[in-house]
Design a protein around this motif. Structure first.
Motif, PDB file in Angstrom:
ATOM      1  N   GLY A 177       0.825  -1.204   0.000  1.00 46.91           N
ATOM      2  CA  GLY A 177       0.000   0.000   0.000  1.00 46.91           C
ATOM      3  C   GLY A 177       0.858   1.253   0.000  1.00 46.91           C
ATOM      4  O   GLY A 177       2.091   1.189   0.130  1.00 46.91           O
ATOM      5  N   LYS A 178       0.246   2.390  -0.143  1.00 42.97           N
ATOM      6  CA  LYS A 178       0.969   3.666  -0.089  1.00 42.97           C
ATOM      7  C   LYS A 178       1.497   3.854   1.325  1.00 42.97           C
ATOM      8  O   LYS A 178       0.758   3.712   2.299  1.00 42.97           O
ATOM      9  N   VAL A 179       2.767   4.166   1.450  1.00 42.39           N
ATOM     10  CA  VAL A 179       3.388   4.349   2.758  1.00 42.39           C
ATOM     11  C   VAL A 179       3.196   5.790   3.214  1.00 42.39           C
ATOM     12  O   VAL A 179       3.557   6.737   2.510  1.00 42.39           O
ATOM     13  N   ARG A 180       2.591   5.945   4.363  1.00 39.70           N
ATOM     14  CA  ARG A 180       2.403   7.271   4.951  1.00 39.70           C
ATOM     15  C   ARG A 180       3.557   7.560   5.914  1.00 39.70           C
ATOM     16  O   ARG A 180       4.106   6.641   6.520  1.00 39.70           O
ATOM     17  N   GLY A 184       8.088   2.861   0.147  1.00 40.28           N
ATOM     18  CA  GLY A 184       7.105   1.933  -0.413  1.00 40.28           C
ATOM     19  C   GLY A 184       7.696   1.072  -1.498  1.00 40.28           C
ATOM     20  O   GLY A 184       7.528  -0.158  -1.521  1.00 40.28           O
ATOM     21  N   PRO A 193       3.398  -0.167  -4.722  1.00 46.44           N
ATOM     22  CA  PRO A 193       2.260   0.681  -4.368  1.00 46.44           C
ATOM     23  C   PRO A 193       1.657   1.324  -5.617  1.00 46.44           C
ATOM     24  O   PRO A 193       2.371   1.702  -6.544  1.00 46.44           O
ATOM     25  N   VAL A 227      -3.070  -6.727   1.227  1.00 44.06           N
ATOM     26  CA  VAL A 227      -2.381  -5.439   1.054  1.00 44.06           C
ATOM     27  C   VAL A 227      -1.668  -5.126   2.367  1.00 44.06           C
ATOM     28  O   VAL A 227      -2.202  -5.375   3.455  1.00 44.06           O
ATOM     29  N   GLU A 241      -0.260  -2.232   4.605  1.00 40.11           N
ATOM     30  CA  GLU A 241      -0.266  -0.795   4.869  1.00 40.11           C
ATOM     31  C   GLU A 241       0.874  -0.480   5.831  1.00 40.11           C
ATOM     32  O   GLU A 241       1.191  -1.282   6.717  1.00 40.11           O
ATOM     33  N   THR A 261       2.883   2.897   8.068  1.00 41.16           N
ATOM     34  CA  THR A 261       2.995   4.295   8.481  1.00 41.16           C
ATOM     35  C   THR A 261       4.319   4.471   9.219  1.00 41.16           C
ATOM     36  O   THR A 261       4.557   3.808  10.235  1.00 41.16           O
ATOM     37  N   SER A 282       0.223  -2.941   8.930  1.00 40.64           N
ATOM     38  CA  SER A 282      -1.075  -3.614   8.997  1.00 40.64           C
ATOM     39  C   SER A 282      -1.232  -4.479   7.757  1.00 40.64           C
ATOM     40  O   SER A 282      -1.113  -3.975   6.629  1.00 40.64           O
ATOM     41  N   GLU A 297      -1.321  -6.623  12.917  1.00 38.87           N
ATOM     42  CA  GLU A 297      -0.942  -5.243  13.227  1.00 38.87           C
ATOM     43  C   GLU A 297       0.306  -5.305  14.093  1.00 38.87           C
ATOM     44  O   GLU A 297       0.316  -5.977  15.127  1.00 38.87           O
TER      45      GLU A 297
END
Length: 198
Positions: free
Chosen positions: A52-55, A91, A110, A119, A121, A123, A146, A160
């Motif tokens: 997923g997109k890494v924040r 990512g 991503p 997926v 995720e 952060t 996650s 998680e």
């Protein structure tokens, strides 16, 4: 009068230009986070994992390297930065590393639209160099992961986990810091890979 003013302005400009001659202009240096390659898993699951997109936490989301200088102060080094925004870079790097390591059959980048059963995720909550006086310089990285299962009727979180690392550095330099980030990321993804096999 106007001529004198014009000549005076030209003289000031030439004087300032002359003062700048011979002084080196600071050059910006850019870096890429490159973790050491993984040891591939002995066996792989059949499913595909999509990264997923890494924040990234706002304090560390810019490209400039961030260092902690005392108990409350952090500084951004705009002359030493990552070549891309940290979320985008991490990512892509994480997807490549996990694809080489396993345990999934394939890990896609991503933003791809390839169908995937899971997926991942992520952060990034910490990403800085700890350069406080009287301490061993260290690369600090922490990521919340996650794993979301997309195969059912509705998405379900299967894992998680928050993983962090503090990697000692040989010196307080940008080069050492980015190398430390690479080692930290490899250690964290190795720990994550073990969790994904359970």
């Amino acid at each position: 009068m106007k001529r004198r003013t014009s000549l005076g302005a030209v003289a000031v400009i030439l004087l300032l230009a002359g003062c700048a001659i011979g002084k080196p202009i600071p050059q910006a240096t850019t870096y890429v986070i490159e973790p050491p390659p993984p040891i591939p898993a002995a066996s792989r699951r059949a499913e595909t994992l999509r990264m997923g997109k890494v924040r990234v936490a706002p304090s560390f989301a810019d490209r400039a390297l961030v260092v902690r200088v005392d108990e409350v102060r952090y500084a951004a080094d705009f002359y030493n930065s990552l070549i891309a925004p940290p979320g985008d870079m991490l990512g892509a790097v994480m997807a490549d590393w996990l694809n080489d390591a396993g345990p999934f059959a394939t890990v896609t980048q991503p933003g791809t639209r390839t169908p995937a059963a899971f997926v991942l995720e992520a952060t990034v909550t910490k990403l800085y160099g700890d350069f406080r006086p009287g301490r061993t310089p260290s690369a600090i990285m922490e990521i919340q992961f996650s794993l979301v299962d997309l195969s059912g009727i509705s998405p379900t979180v299967r894992l998680e986990q928050t993983i962090g690392r503090s990697v000692p550095l040989s010196e307080s330099t940008p080069e050492a810091l980015v190398q430390g980030y690479g080692r930290a990321l490899a250690e964290m993804l190795s720990e994550l890979s073990l969790a994904l096999t359970r």
